[in-house]
Design an enzyme around this catalytic site. Sequence first.
Site, PDB file in Angstrom:
ATOM      1  N   HIS A  23      -4.544 -26.691 -25.703  1.00  0.00           N
ATOM      2  CA  HIS A  23      -4.170 -25.363 -26.209  1.00  0.00           C
ATOM      3  C   HIS A  23      -2.781 -24.961 -25.695  1.00  0.00           C
ATOM      4  O   HIS A  23      -1.991 -24.377 -26.429  1.00  0.00           O
ATOM      5  CB  HIS A  23      -5.224 -24.323 -25.808  1.00  0.00           C
ATOM      6  CG  HIS A  23      -6.576 -24.598 -26.412  1.00  0.00           C
ATOM      7  ND1 HIS A  23      -6.737 -24.936 -27.740  1.00  0.00           N
ATOM      8  CD2 HIS A  23      -7.830 -24.592 -25.880  1.00  0.00           C
ATOM      9  CE1 HIS A  23      -8.024 -25.128 -27.994  1.00  0.00           C
ATOM     10  NE2 HIS A  23      -8.702 -24.930 -26.876  1.00  0.00           N
ATOM     11  N   LEU A  66      11.506 -12.548 -39.713  1.00  0.00           N
ATOM     12  CA  LEU A  66      10.200 -13.150 -40.037  1.00  0.00           C
ATOM     13  C   LEU A  66       9.048 -12.204 -39.672  1.00  0.00           C
ATOM     14  O   LEU A  66       9.046 -11.602 -38.599  1.00  0.00           O
ATOM     15  CB  LEU A  66      10.054 -14.442 -39.224  1.00  0.00           C
ATOM     16  CG  LEU A  66       8.741 -15.210 -39.403  1.00  0.00           C
ATOM     17  CD1 LEU A  66       8.723 -15.945 -40.742  1.00  0.00           C
ATOM     18  CD2 LEU A  66       8.543 -16.220 -38.267  1.00  0.00           C
ATOM     19  N   ASN A  82      -6.044 -29.426 -31.068  1.00  0.00           N
ATOM     20  CA  ASN A  82      -5.633 -29.310 -29.653  1.00  0.00           C
ATOM     21  C   ASN A  82      -6.581 -30.057 -28.721  1.00  0.00           C
ATOM     22  O   ASN A  82      -6.149 -30.722 -27.771  1.00  0.00           O
ATOM     23  CB  ASN A  82      -5.627 -27.835 -29.220  1.00  0.00           C
ATOM     24  CG  ASN A  82      -4.598 -27.013 -29.958  1.00  0.00           C
ATOM     25  OD1 ASN A  82      -3.757 -27.556 -30.649  1.00  0.00           O
ATOM     26  ND2 ASN A  82      -4.677 -25.697 -29.814  1.00  0.00           N
ATOM     27  N   ASP A 100      -5.114 -27.041 -35.928  1.00  0.00           N
ATOM     28  CA  ASP A 100      -6.305 -27.743 -35.436  1.00  0.00           C
ATOM     29  C   ASP A 100      -5.908 -29.041 -34.737  1.00  0.00           C
ATOM     30  O   ASP A 100      -4.922 -29.675 -35.121  1.00  0.00           O
ATOM     31  CB  ASP A 100      -7.232 -28.043 -36.620  1.00  0.00           C
ATOM     32  CG  ASP A 100      -8.618 -28.481 -36.169  1.00  0.00           C
ATOM     33  OD1 ASP A 100      -8.987 -28.225 -35.002  1.00  0.00           O
ATOM     34  OD2 ASP A 100      -9.336 -29.093 -36.979  1.00  0.00           O
TER      35      ASP A 100
END
Length: 252
Positions: A40, A134, A25, A23
């Site tokens: 973004h 990952l 951007n 959160d």
Amino acid sequence: MSATSPGVSISSAVPEHVAVIMDGNGRWAGRRALPRHAGHKAGVKAARSAVETCAESGVKCLTLFAFSSENWRRPREEVGALMALFVEVLKRETEELHRNNIRLRFIGDRPSLGKRLAQRIAAAEALTADNTGLDLNVAMAYGGRWDIVEAARRAAERVAAGELSPADISEETIRGHLALGDCPDPDLLIRTGGEHRISNFLLWNLAYAEVFFTPTLWPDFSNADIDAAFSFYRERQRRFGRTAEQLEARSC
Ligand code: FPP
């Protein structure tokens, strides 16, 4: 050993599954007199760096909240720009993720994302499906309530088909039908941008996550912030409903 289920108590050095609400951007861009879209774009760089650091640190699973079910309520231009950005990022980054043995998976209401993005997603998942490094989950058009409703619907379908009895529906039944049904629950949730809420992210899975809030805006999120989050995590005593005394007795 990692603490991923009730019954295991001591935090391992590195969380096995990290979930992130990225959160800030818009505010990052606003402070620079830039359009929100620039925030973004900068957020993508921060996401890339977080993926690298988590992979290098031995995190097994990283789940990023890129677009919520509720984000469709944003201005049409911002939603359009975000969808275009997601397509561009997939086009640009998938090969590199694949070279790094990362397995990509997208969770959320896929048909709502449109054909172009859905095709890119399917191609990225297919390319990386056999990777063993990952596990990178990206939540798009995702909501925790949506996820639980979908899981309940699938269980109901199995009941209707005579494969399952209502009396046999358990937590494991529902969990198995969730978007991340085959992943351990997140050990650590990180939320950047200063808000203290979970915004309909992974509602079921986060039941016992340790939660790290930081005022850092997502595009500024750096390795130092990850270190801070991991230090916070190491200091937690994970009790899963037990008392501290019980845990001390078990560790003797
Ligand atoms: C929240 O900040 C961020 C989003 C809704 C989009 C997140 C997208 C990215 C970080 C880029 C893509 C990442 C991947 C992995 C493809 P906000 O706009 O709510 O910020 P604000 O609270 O300051 O307005």
